[in-house]
Design an enzyme around this catalytic site. Structure first.
Site, PDB file in Angstrom:
ATOM      1  N   ARG A  67       0.822  -1.205   0.000  1.00 46.29           N
ATOM      2  CA  ARG A  67       0.000   0.000   0.000  1.00 46.29           C
ATOM      3  C   ARG A  67       0.866   1.269   0.000  1.00 46.29           C
ATOM      4  O   ARG A  67       0.502   2.289  -0.592  1.00 46.29           O
ATOM      5  CB  ARG A  67      -0.928  -0.019   1.223  1.00 46.29           C
ATOM      6  CG  ARG A  67      -1.930   1.111   1.238  1.00 46.29           C
ATOM      7  CD  ARG A  67      -3.111   0.792   2.140  1.00 46.29           C
ATOM      8  NE  ARG A  67      -4.070   1.889   2.184  1.00 46.29           N
ATOM      9  CZ  ARG A  67      -4.367   2.555   3.303  1.00 46.29           C
ATOM     10  NH1 ARG A  67      -3.792   2.235   4.448  1.00 46.29           N
ATOM     11  NH2 ARG A  67      -5.249   3.537   3.270  1.00 46.29           N
ATOM     12  N   HIS A  71       0.355   4.410  -2.533  1.00 43.35           N
ATOM     13  CA  HIS A  71       0.151   5.800  -2.110  1.00 43.35           C
ATOM     14  C   HIS A  71       1.255   6.706  -2.643  1.00 43.35           C
ATOM     15  O   HIS A  71       0.998   7.836  -3.055  1.00 43.35           O
ATOM     16  CB  HIS A  71       0.102   5.884  -0.582  1.00 43.35           C
ATOM     17  CG  HIS A  71      -1.246   5.559  -0.018  1.00 43.35           C
ATOM     18  ND1 HIS A  71      -1.762   6.157   1.101  1.00 43.35           N
ATOM     19  CD2 HIS A  71      -2.199   4.692  -0.431  1.00 43.35           C
ATOM     20  CE1 HIS A  71      -2.967   5.675   1.351  1.00 43.35           C
ATOM     21  NE2 HIS A  71      -3.252   4.774   0.438  1.00 43.35           N
ATOM     22  N   ASP A  79       8.044   8.980  -5.993  1.00 41.61           N
ATOM     23  CA  ASP A  79       9.249   9.745  -5.666  1.00 41.61           C
ATOM     24  C   ASP A  79       9.584   9.669  -4.185  1.00 41.61           C
ATOM     25  O   ASP A  79      10.369  10.476  -3.684  1.00 41.61           O
ATOM     26  CB  ASP A  79       9.075  11.210  -6.083  1.00 41.61           C
ATOM     27  CG  ASP A  79       7.982  11.909  -5.287  1.00 41.61           C
ATOM     28  OD1 ASP A  79       7.207  11.197  -4.584  1.00 41.61           O
ATOM     29  OD2 ASP A  79       7.884  13.145  -5.351  1.00 41.61           O
ATOM     30  N   GLU A  93       2.562  13.605   3.369  1.00 42.92           N
ATOM     31  CA  GLU A  93       1.512  12.689   2.935  1.00 42.92           C
ATOM     32  C   GLU A  93       1.130  11.737   4.058  1.00 42.92           C
ATOM     33  O   GLU A  93       0.012  11.292   4.164  1.00 42.92           O
ATOM     34  CB  GLU A  93       1.994  11.885   1.726  1.00 42.92           C
ATOM     35  CG  GLU A  93       2.169  12.740   0.489  1.00 42.92           C
ATOM     36  CD  GLU A  93       2.886  12.008  -0.626  1.00 42.92           C
ATOM     37  OE1 GLU A  93       2.673  10.798  -0.760  1.00 42.92           O
ATOM     38  OE2 GLU A  93       3.655  12.650  -1.344  1.00 42.92           O
ATOM     39  N   ASN A  99      -3.856   8.723   4.540  1.00 44.45           N
ATOM     40  CA  ASN A  99      -2.611   8.010   4.776  1.00 44.45           C
ATOM     41  C   ASN A  99      -2.392   7.645   6.225  1.00 44.45           C
ATOM     42  O   ASN A  99      -1.425   6.986   6.547  1.00 44.45           O
ATOM     43  CB  ASN A  99      -1.427   8.857   4.311  1.00 44.45           C
ATOM     44  CG  ASN A  99      -1.477   9.075   2.831  1.00 44.45           C
ATOM     45  OD1 ASN A  99      -1.924   8.221   2.104  1.00 44.45           O
ATOM     46  ND2 ASN A  99      -1.029  10.233   2.422  1.00 44.45           N
ATOM     47  N   HIS A 200      -6.043  -5.708  -2.817  1.00 43.05           N
ATOM     48  CA  HIS A 200      -6.839  -5.939  -1.609  1.00 43.05           C
ATOM     49  C   HIS A 200      -7.036  -7.426  -1.313  1.00 43.05           C
ATOM     50  O   HIS A 200      -7.919  -7.784  -0.556  1.00 43.05           O
ATOM     51  CB  HIS A 200      -8.186  -5.212  -1.713  1.00 43.05           C
ATOM     52  CG  HIS A 200      -8.046  -3.723  -1.694  1.00 43.05           C
ATOM     53  ND1 HIS A 200      -9.040  -2.864  -2.112  1.00 43.05           N
ATOM     54  CD2 HIS A 200      -7.011  -2.926  -1.305  1.00 43.05           C
ATOM     55  CE1 HIS A 200      -8.620  -1.614  -1.981  1.00 43.05           C
ATOM     56  NE2 HIS A 200      -7.393  -1.622  -1.503  1.00 43.05           N
ATOM     57  N   THR A 201      -6.236  -8.262  -1.894  1.00 44.37           N
ATOM     58  CA  THR A 201      -6.224  -9.684  -1.566  1.00 44.37           C
ATOM     59  C   THR A 201      -5.424  -9.942  -0.288  1.00 44.37           C
ATOM     60  O   THR A 201      -5.420 -11.052   0.238  1.00 44.37           O
ATOM     61  CB  THR A 201      -5.629 -10.517  -2.738  1.00 44.37           C
ATOM     62  OG1 THR A 201      -5.598 -11.887  -2.359  1.00 44.37           O
ATOM     63  CG2 THR A 201      -4.219 -10.092  -3.065  1.00 44.37           C
ATOM     64  N   THR A 249      -8.758 -15.791   1.938  1.00 40.63           N
ATOM     65  CA  THR A 249      -7.329 -16.067   2.189  1.00 40.63           C
ATOM     66  C   THR A 249      -6.642 -14.752   2.555  1.00 40.63           C
ATOM     67  O   THR A 249      -5.969 -14.138   1.728  1.00 40.63           O
ATOM     68  CB  THR A 249      -6.666 -16.664   0.939  1.00 40.63           C
ATOM     69  OG1 THR A 249      -6.994 -15.831  -0.192  1.00 40.63           O
ATOM     70  CG2 THR A 249      -7.150 -18.075   0.644  1.00 40.63           C
ATOM     71  N   ASP A 254      -3.524 -13.935  -3.893  1.00 35.80           N
ATOM     72  CA  ASP A 254      -4.137 -14.810  -4.897  1.00 35.80           C
ATOM     73  C   ASP A 254      -5.299 -14.065  -5.560  1.00 35.80           C
ATOM     74  O   ASP A 254      -5.394 -12.843  -5.415  1.00 35.80           O
ATOM     75  CB  ASP A 254      -4.591 -16.125  -4.247  1.00 35.80           C
ATOM     76  CG  ASP A 254      -5.552 -15.893  -3.074  1.00 35.80           C
ATOM     77  OD1 ASP A 254      -6.116 -14.778  -2.976  1.00 35.80           O
ATOM     78  OD2 ASP A 254      -5.728 -16.814  -2.259  1.00 35.80           O
TER      79      ASP A 254
END
Ligand code: HEM
Ligand SMILES: *[C@@H]1O[C@H](CO)[C@@H](O)[C@H](O)[C@H]1NC(C)=O
Ligand SMILES: *[C@@H]1O[C@H](CO)[C@@H](O)[C@H](O)[C@H]1NC(C)=O
Ligand SMILES: *[C@@H]1O[C@H](CO)[C@@H](O)[C@H](O)[C@H]1NC(C)=O
Ligand SMILES: *[C@@H]1O[C@H](CO)[C@@H](O)[C@H](O)[C@H]1NC(C)=O
Ligand SMILES: *[C@@H]1O[C@H](CO)[C@@H](O)[C@H](O)[C@H]1NC(C)=O
Ligand SMILES: *[C@@H]1O[C@H](CO)[C@@H](O)[C@H](O)[C@H]1NC(C)=O
Ligand SMILES: CC(=O)N[C@H]1CO[C@H](CO)[C@@H](O)[C@@H]1O
Length: 379
Positions: A67, A71, A79, A93, A99, A200-201, A249, A254
């Site tokens: 993540r 972001h 950067d 940030e 965040n 989002h797995t 899971t 996956d």
């Protein structure tokens, strides 16, 4: 007839697989797949070894690092500005509302990695590249595809304001039209949206990210049992609990995220909407039934996302501390530019780095971790 279809499927599958492994996407100008080949050949090995060890203690760190890269890239390009502490020039940030839930462990991992890399190679690797490789390894080490990442990013000198950050990161309450428009602004397609949402797995979400679908009225597009259980975890809209992104899971990379969506067990409005909207539904169904296809697309979309508005060449700097701009704010890159001009030969960053160790003689204090890395490599 059936065997003809079989033949076609095998042929088609083989072509896809071959095309995938043979042709890496062409890097944007300034980045390359072999950027640190001579200046830091150990780079990817150091990161992989460190993360393997850390994930054994906390697998959630993988989600945090994936993540973090997302972001970073979505807000003013990849950067490493996401890593800057807020002290120097206003809110970073990291402090902006979307965040706040970035994991502190992920920031620590990047700083630890930089310390290890610096000891072995000198200060030649950008924080933005460390974030990109760490995200890639987070995917690979949790069961996802392994792909090569173009390297050579430079670290940004400027913070993104809270407002810019809010404008660039779509909220989880977004509908598909809004998501498509947001990604379109940074040249990501509808297919990229469906594919990257597959991140989002793994990982967690706080109740506040999805209670809009539970209170005051329950989203009809959510499975009833799933909703009932979410209400137990989040008895009120303001509860501080969190839950897993992928109920099937939770810690494995996956295609089950897409299976969840097909079963109305997506967590956010922005997730579940992908299986309602006519522009995204078919791809969700395809990924739900074909993990390999999802993996191939994910690798390609990540490489694309990882090259959004990158700084290259002598732009930005190589931060010595990923949490802060180098003192003198960019003076170092000015010096590099001057040297290049004086030498009057075209000098790409990797061929210039022999200048750096002269200024970066490191102390020889060795951490336990570094010791462990040495042992597992040379012992
Ligand atoms: C498309 C728009 C996206 C939206 C609206 C979105 C939104 C969110 C939200 C709200 C959370 C939970 C934050 C919390 O409550 O703590 C989350 C978590 C997460 N997101 Fe996304 N996200 C998006 C795209 C992505 C992409 C592109 C990736 C990576 C490829 C990604 C990877 C993750 C991961 C791994 C987590 C779990 C983090 C952790 O456990 O620390 N997301 N996302
Ligand atoms: C940020 O956005 C808020 C709300 O839209 C606005 O009131 C504020 O003036 C903005 N700040 C800056 C620095 O643009
Ligand atoms: C999608 O969300 C945007 C922004 O919140 C809103 O303006 C628009 O009306 C929504 N579209 C649909 C079809 O709900
Ligand atoms: C998107 O593509 C356009 C046209 O090639 C380019 O000018 C723009 O800089 C790109 N934007 C980003 C964020 O990469
Ligand atoms: C969630 O938080 C509430 C308090 O707000 C608590 O009573 C409940 O046990 C928590 N549920 C879980 C599953 O953690
Ligand atoms: C949540 O809201 C309820 C009712 O509005 C309030 O009593 C409670 O203190 C709030 N809890 C938190 C954690 O903010
Ligand atoms: C890196 O910078 C941050 C923010 O300025 C500071 O808190 C931290 O102590 C620095 N770390 C090192 C090792 O200098
Ligand atoms: C949703 C949330 O917790 N937002 C917070 C983000 O960070 C800023 C600054 O630290 C807070 O003011 C917000 O409340």
């Amino acid at each position: 007839m059936a065997s003809m279809l079989m033949c076609f499927l095998i042929f088609f599958g083989a072509t896809l697989a071959a095309g995938f492994s043979d042709t890496q996407p062409k890097p944007v100008p300034g980045l390359s797949y072999t950027f640190y080949k001579s200046t830091c050949p150990e780079l990817e090995w150091i990161i992989r070894t460190y993360l393997k060890k850390e994930f054994k203690k906390d697998i959630g760190l993988a989600a945090g690092l994936l993540r973090l890269h997302f972001h970073d890239c979505f807000v003013q390009g990849c950067d490493a500005s996401v890593l800057l502490d807020g002290s120097a020039s206003g809110p970073s940030e990291q402090d902006a509302p979307p965040n706040l839930t970035l994991r502190p462990a992920a920031f620590k991992a990047i700083n630890d990695l930089r310390a290890l890399i610096d000891k072995m190679c000198g200060v030649v690797v950008s924080c933005a590249d460390v974030v990109a490789v760490a995200a890639r390894d987070s995917v690979a080490l949790t069961g996802g595809p392994h792909y090569k990442v173009p390297l050579g990013r430079r670290d940004g000198l400027t913070f993104a304001t809270v407002n810019v950050t809010l404008a660039d990161l779509p909220p989880p309450t977004s509908n598909v039209s809004f998501l498509i428009n947001t990604l379109n602004k940074i040249n990501l397609t509808v297919a990229d949206l469906v594919t990257l949402s597959g991140g989002h797995t793994i990982g967690l979400a706080h109740c506040t990210s999805f209670t809009n679908r539970l209170y005051p009225t329950q989203d009809t597009n959510m499975d009833k049992t799933f909703a009932k259980n979410l209400k137990l975890t989040c008895p009120a809209a303001n509860t501080t609990n969190s839950t897993v992104n992928d109920i099937r899971t939770p810690n494995t990379f996956d295609n089950k995220y897409y299976v969840n969506l097909v079963n109305k067990e997506g967590l956010f409005t922005s997730d579940q909407g992908l299986f309602s909207d006519f522009r995204t539904k078919a791809l969700v169904a395809l990924f739900a039934s074909n993990k390999i296809l999802f993996f191939e697309h994910f690798a390609l979309s990540m490489v694309k996302m990882g090259q959004i508005s990158v700084l290259t060449g002598s732009q930005g700097e190589i931060r010595t501390n990923c949490s802060a701009r180098n003192s003198g704010s960019g003076l170092w890159s000015v010096v590099e530019d001057l040297l290049e001009q004086l030498l009057e030969f075209p000098c790409r960053p990797q061929s210039c780095t022999h200048w750096i160790p002269i200024h970066q003689v490191k102390s020889s204090s060795s951490s336990n971790l570094e010791h462990a890395l040495h042992l597992s490599r040379f012992g």
